[in-house]
Scaffold this active site. Structure first.
Site, mmCIF file in Angstrom:
data_model
loop_
_atom_site.group_PDB
_atom_site.id
_atom_site.type_symbol
_atom_site.label_atom_id
_atom_site.label_comp_id
_atom_site.label_asym_id
_atom_site.label_seq_id
_atom_site.Cartn_x
_atom_site.Cartn_y
_atom_site.Cartn_z
ATOM 1 C CG HIS A 23 -38.398 -40.408 -38.584
ATOM 2 N ND1 HIS A 23 -37.828 -39.318 -39.206
ATOM 3 C CD2 HIS A 23 -39.727 -40.255 -38.732
ATOM 4 C CE1 HIS A 23 -38.777 -38.546 -39.709
ATOM 5 N NE2 HIS A 23 -39.954 -39.104 -39.431
ATOM 6 C CG HIS A 79 -47.437 -35.145 -42.390
ATOM 7 N ND1 HIS A 79 -47.123 -35.933 -43.465
ATOM 8 C CD2 HIS A 79 -46.364 -35.239 -41.539
ATOM 9 C CE1 HIS A 79 -45.922 -36.473 -43.266
ATOM 10 N NE2 HIS A 79 -45.459 -36.084 -42.099
ATOM 11 C CD GLU A 81 -43.432 -39.339 -40.664
ATOM 12 O OE1 GLU A 81 -43.315 -38.158 -41.050
ATOM 13 O OE2 GLU A 81 -42.457 -40.082 -40.437
ATOM 14 C CG ASP A 83 -45.071 -37.986 -36.441
ATOM 15 O OD1 ASP A 83 -45.463 -38.395 -37.549
ATOM 16 O OD2 ASP A 83 -44.310 -37.002 -36.325
ATOM 17 C CG HIS A 145 -41.007 -34.608 -43.807
ATOM 18 N ND1 HIS A 145 -40.354 -35.790 -43.551
ATOM 19 C CD2 HIS A 145 -42.042 -34.567 -42.988
ATOM 20 C CE1 HIS A 145 -40.983 -36.424 -42.575
ATOM 21 N NE2 HIS A 145 -41.996 -35.697 -42.214
ATOM 22 C CG ASP A 164 -43.695 -32.983 -39.623
ATOM 23 O OD1 ASP A 164 -43.942 -33.133 -38.419
ATOM 24 O OD2 ASP A 164 -43.764 -33.900 -40.456
ATOM 25 C CE1 TYR A 192 -38.996 -32.080 -36.592
ATOM 26 C CE2 TYR A 192 -39.110 -30.557 -38.435
ATOM 27 C CZ TYR A 192 -39.667 -31.573 -37.681
ATOM 28 O OH TYR A 192 -40.888 -32.081 -38.031
ATOM 29 C CG HIS A 225 -43.090 -32.707 -34.120
ATOM 30 N ND1 HIS A 225 -43.558 -33.809 -33.449
ATOM 31 C CD2 HIS A 225 -43.054 -33.065 -35.426
ATOM 32 C CE1 HIS A 225 -43.783 -34.789 -34.310
ATOM 33 N NE2 HIS A 225 -43.496 -34.359 -35.516
#
Ligand code: FEO
Length: 398
Positions: A23, A79, A81, A83, A145, A164, A192, A225
């Site tokens: 991030h 998701h 995001e 990554d 999230h 996540d 986390y 992850h």
């Protein structure tokens, strides 16, 4: 690199051994991480998530070693995001018409990030995608999230692709929870949760109860992850329920910064006072200018109470303390007590500033804190120890 997860499910992601910041500079990853992508080869072939952009070309090349890309029938984006979606542009150059299954909000994320009008198929909770004898069942998980997040559950194999949720930034060549060091694993899991999921705890509880309500058998949780939960996957679900419920251990954490050691001396005397009053509570001290911010937040997450100290500088607080106070406001910790302390030469505003910020962040602050002038002499050291004893007890701070 790829390996079999279960039956026709293969991991085709990327272990990022070098990652130390995530991030941007926001999250420390002392043990690296992984971006997990899964290929499900049933009568129909589905690819779940991709990897971060720096690894996009290597990811697609690796995927080509495993399968002819044209054989991929469906892409599932749990998701948006970066990554997990960063390799989509590279992948879609090869298979531009392949449908991407995701939530409506994920379409927005992906279009916002990549400005491409791919063949999106939006899904909502309960929608299914047949792979032949097995099917993927989708469950939206907004704000876990991101607003766009969702889970996918594969029937027959009883595998939950949780993205996540239940993950951790932890690189390991073993890749399964029963094959890694358990202390390391759970340290990364709680870090986390503390740093990323704490503000969404009420939603975590609601979503887990909703998913448990489906009474789906669960053999594995494949996160996006870190490791895959195959040995008693329910254990991390139970941990999440515990962590989401205003988690605390019998710990008091003292965090501070100091200019000329006076506030540090105060911190140590306060710690001694807490110890005098309660020899069972764990007391930890962290100088914020010398300790990793995310590790400090994890310690605060574990704590039932915290003390925050700063000297006064230019009518304010030191920058590391200001940064932590700002971060804690967003994390929305619940049911934790807190107090301020610090040394000053003349104006002494830091105590009031910290106290106000702690209150604004939802901490229970049972007193005005302790401010002392200059370096603590023996009398003021005794005041610090008394402050610590009072704080350790149930009475309001003097
Ligand atoms: Fe691992 Fe929210 O991305």
């Amino acid at each position: 690199m790829s390996f079999q997860v279960k039956n026709n499910i293969h991991w085709v992601g990327k272990i990022d051994w070098e990652l130390r910041k995530f991030h941007g500079d926001e999250y420390s990853t002392h043990k690296g991480s992984s971006y997990n992508s899964y290929l499900i080869r049933e009568e129909k072939v589905a690819l779940i998530d991709t990897v971060w952009k720096p690894f996009a070309k290597a990811y697609v090349e690796n995927l080509k070693q495993t399968i002819d890309l044209n054989e991929i029938d469906y892409i599932v984006a749990c998701h948006g995001e970066n990554d997990h979606s960063g390799a989509l542009p590279e992948l879609m150059r090869h298979i531009p018409d392949t449908p991407i299954y995701c939530t409506k909000k994920c379409v927005k994320s992906l279009q916002g990030l990549y400005h491409e009008d791919w063949n999106f198929k939006t899904v909502v909770t309960g929608d299914t995608l047949s792979l032949g004898s097995k099917e993927l069942v989708f469950v939206e998980a907004p704000m876990l999230h991101w607003p766009d997040s969702m889970f996918a559950y594969l029937t027959g194999d009883e595998v939950l692709f949780s993205n996540d949720a239940f993950g951790q930034h932890y690189a390991s060549e073993f890749m399964f929870n029963d094959r890694v060091d358990q202390a390391e694993l759970f340290a990364e899991c709680i870090k986390y949760y503390a740093n990323i999921l704490t503000p969404f705890s009420p939603l975590v509880i609601r979503k887990i109860k909703e998913v448990l309500g489906f009474n789906l058998p669960l053999d594995m949780i494949c996160t996006s992850h870190g490791i895959i939960w195959r040995d008693n996957p329910a254990q991390i679900v139970e941990k999440y329920l515990e962590w989401a419920d205003s988690y605390q251990e019998n710990q008091i954490t003292i965090v501070y910064d100091t200019m000329w050691e006076s506030t540090r001396l105060m911190a140590e005397e306060v710690a001694a006072g807490i110890r005098e009053a309660d020899d069972e509570v764990t007391v930890k001290l962290h100088n914020l200018s010398k300790t990793d911010k995310n590790d400090v937040i994890t310690e605060i997450f574990r704590s039932k109470a915290i003390l925050v100290g700063s000297p006064t500088i230019n009518n304010g607080v030191l920058v590391h303390v200001a940064g932590l106070l700002e971060e804690m406001k967003g994390l929305k910790f619940k049911k934790k007590r807190a107090a301020a302390f610090g040394s000053y030469g003349w104006s002494g505003e830091s105590i009031k500033i910290i106290t106000r910020r702690l209150e604004e962040s939802g901490f229970e602050v049972p007193g005005d804190g302790l401010g002392l002038t200059w370096a603590p002499d023996e009398e003021n050291k005794a005041r610090c120890r008394q402050f610590g004893r009072d704080f350790a007890g149930k009475n309001a701070i003097r």
